[in-house]
Design an enzyme around this catalytic site. Structure first.
Site, short mmCIF file in Angstrom:
data_model
loop_
_atom_site.label_atom_id
_atom_site.label_comp_id
_atom_site.label_asym_id
_atom_site.label_seq_id
_atom_site.Cartn_x
_atom_site.Cartn_y
_atom_site.Cartn_z
N ASP A 67 38.05 29.40 50.14
CA ASP A 67 38.87 28.20 50.29
C ASP A 67 39.57 28.13 51.65
O ASP A 67 39.58 29.11 52.41
CB ASP A 67 39.90 28.09 49.15
CG ASP A 67 40.65 29.40 48.90
OD1 ASP A 67 40.54 30.33 49.71
OD2 ASP A 67 41.35 29.49 47.87
N ASN A 136 49.52 31.13 38.05
CA ASN A 136 49.19 30.14 36.99
C ASN A 136 47.74 30.28 36.51
O ASN A 136 47.25 29.43 35.78
CB ASN A 136 49.44 28.71 37.50
CG ASN A 136 48.56 28.35 38.69
OD1 ASN A 136 47.72 29.13 39.12
ND2 ASN A 136 48.74 27.15 39.23
N HIS A 138 45.02 30.35 38.49
CA HIS A 138 43.97 29.73 39.31
C HIS A 138 43.11 30.78 39.99
O HIS A 138 43.56 31.90 40.25
CB HIS A 138 44.54 28.71 40.30
CG HIS A 138 45.27 29.26 41.49
ND1 HIS A 138 46.45 28.73 41.95
CD2 HIS A 138 44.98 30.26 42.36
CE1 HIS A 138 46.84 29.38 43.03
NE2 HIS A 138 45.97 30.31 43.29
N GLU A 143 42.93 24.82 40.48
CA GLU A 143 44.19 24.81 39.75
C GLU A 143 43.95 24.53 38.26
O GLU A 143 42.87 24.08 37.87
CB GLU A 143 45.11 23.73 40.34
CG GLU A 143 45.51 23.97 41.79
CD GLU A 143 46.56 25.07 41.94
OE1 GLU A 143 46.67 25.96 41.08
OE2 GLU A 143 47.29 25.05 42.97
C1 GLP Z 1 46.01 31.55 46.98
C2 GLP Z 1 44.51 31.72 47.18
C3 GLP Z 1 43.88 32.45 46.03
C4 GLP Z 1 44.66 33.72 45.74
C5 GLP Z 1 46.09 33.38 45.39
C6 GLP Z 1 46.94 34.60 45.06
O1 GLP Z 1 46.34 30.52 46.15
N1 GLP Z 1 43.86 30.46 47.35
O2 GLP Z 1 42.52 32.75 46.34
O3 GLP Z 1 44.05 34.43 44.71
O4 GLP Z 1 46.65 32.72 46.52
O5 GLP Z 1 47.47 35.13 46.22
P1 GLP Z 1 48.20 36.54 46.33
O6 GLP Z 1 47.10 37.54 46.36
O7 GLP Z 1 48.94 36.48 47.61
O8 GLP Z 1 49.06 36.68 45.13
#
Ligand code: GLP
Length: 255
Positions: A67, A136, A138, A143
Site C-alpha cells: 500500500d 482494528n 485491517h 479497513e
Molecule cells: C498501517 C499499514 C499496515 C500495517 C499497520 C500496522 O496501517 N498500512 O500494513 O499493518 O499500519 O502498523 P504497525 O506495525 O505500525 O502497528
C-alpha cells in the site's frame, strides 16, 4: 493457519526472516510481498543481516508492496516508498527496477490499480506476502467492511487508523485520508502469508483473527481461509488467545 508465539519482537523477526529467506534460497527469482508499519522493521533488519553476513542474494528478487498513501510524494519521509528504501532496499542487493510500491501520486488511480494487479500476475504472482495488522483488524489498508474479494484500489482510511498513524506525522491534519492498497483478494492470491503482530494493542485483533468468525468487519480473519498462513505474535499480542498453541512451528519442517 499456524499460530506461533515468540517471546519478543526480535525472536518473531528471526522466524519471519528465516521463512522469507527460505523462499529466496529455494527460488532466487521469487516475488516477495512486502509490508510497512513499525512491526516489520525488525524483520527487515534481520533480512539485511542475512544478506550482509550470510550472503542472502536478492539480485533476482521482485517485490510488491501492499500500500501507499495517496498524495504523498515518494521523497516524503512518511511515504511508504521512503520507508522501504530506508528500512530495506538501500541495504540489500535488490534491483530497484524490480521493486514496486503503489504510486500515491498517480493521476489516474483506477488505471494505476489495474496496472499494479497486472504487474503482479506478469511477475508470476506473490510467493510470500508479509503482513502487519491494524488494531482494528485491517490488513494493508483494507479497513473494516472491505470486501473479502477486493482487488487493488483506493480506500478511505478509518479515523482510528489515522489516529494510530498520527504518531509519525507532525499533526493529525497531515495524516493522509486516502491510500492505494492491494485488495484482500489480491493478498489471498499469494502462495504463502506471514502475519506479524506484537504488543498488547494488537491482542484483541489477534484473538479475532485467529479464533473469531470470518468477517469483513475484521479483514484479517480472512487469513483463516488461506492454505499456507503463519501468524507470528509476541506474548503480549497473544494474551487474549483462548487456546494453547504449540511452542514450536511446523512451518519450517513443512516447507
Ligand atoms: C498501517 C499499514 C499496515 C500495517 C499497520 C500496522 O496501517 N498500512 O500494513 O499493518 O499500519 O502498523 P504497525 O506495525 O505500525 O502497528
Amino acid at each position: 493457519m499456524e499460530v506461533v508465539i515468540r517471546d519478543n519482537p526480535e525472536a518473531m523477526a528471526k522466524l519471519a526472516a528465516e521463512l522469507i529467506a527460505e523462499v529466496v534460497r529455494r527460488k532466487p527469482k521469487c516475488v516477495l510481498g512486502l509490508a510497512t508499519g513499525s512491526t516489520p522493521v525488525v524483520t527487515y533488519k534481520e533480512l539485511i543481516r542475512l544478506h550482509t553476513q550470510e550472503g542472502l542474494d536478492f539480485s533476482r528478487v521482485t517485490s510488491f508492496n501492499l500500500d501507499e498513501y495517496v498524495s504523498l510524494p515518494p521523497e516524503h519521509d512518511q511515504s511508504y516508498h521512503y520507508f522501504m528504501h530506508e528500512n530495506l532496499f538501500k541495504s540489500i542487493n535488490i534491483n530497484p527496477k524490480n521493486t514496486h510500491v503503489p504510486d500515491g501520486m498517480a493521476k489516474d488511480i483506477p488505471a494505476f490499480c489495474r496496472w499494479y494487479e497486472e504487474q503482479i500476475v506478469k511477475a508470476g504472482g506473490v510467493d510470500v506476502q508479509l503482513l502487519g495488522i491494524g488494531s482494528n483488524g485491517h490488513i494493508a489498508f483494507n479497513e473494516p467492511g472491505s470486501s473479502l474479494g477486493s482487488r487493488t484500489r483506493v480506500k478511505t482510511l478509518d479515523e482510528g487508523t489515522r489516529q494510530d498513524n498520527a504518531r509519525f506525522f507532525k499533526s493529525m491534519n497531515e495524516v493522509p485520508k486516502y491510500a492505494i492498497t492491494m485488495g484482500i483478494g489480491t493478498i489471498m492470491d499469494a502462495r504463502q502469508l506471514i502475519l506479524l503482530a506484537n504488543g498488547a494493542g494488537k491482542a484483541e485483533a489477534i484473538q479475532k483473527t485467529c479464533e473469531g468468525p470470518i468477517t469483513a468487519i475484521v479483514p484479517a480473519t480472512v487469513v483463516q481461509l488461506h492454505p499456507k498462513a503463519t501468524i507470528i505474535v509476541d506474548k503480549a499480542a497473544a494474551s487474549k488467545l483462548s487456546r494453547e498453541y504449540p511452542a514450536e512451528p511446523r512451518v519450517l519442517v513443512l516447507q
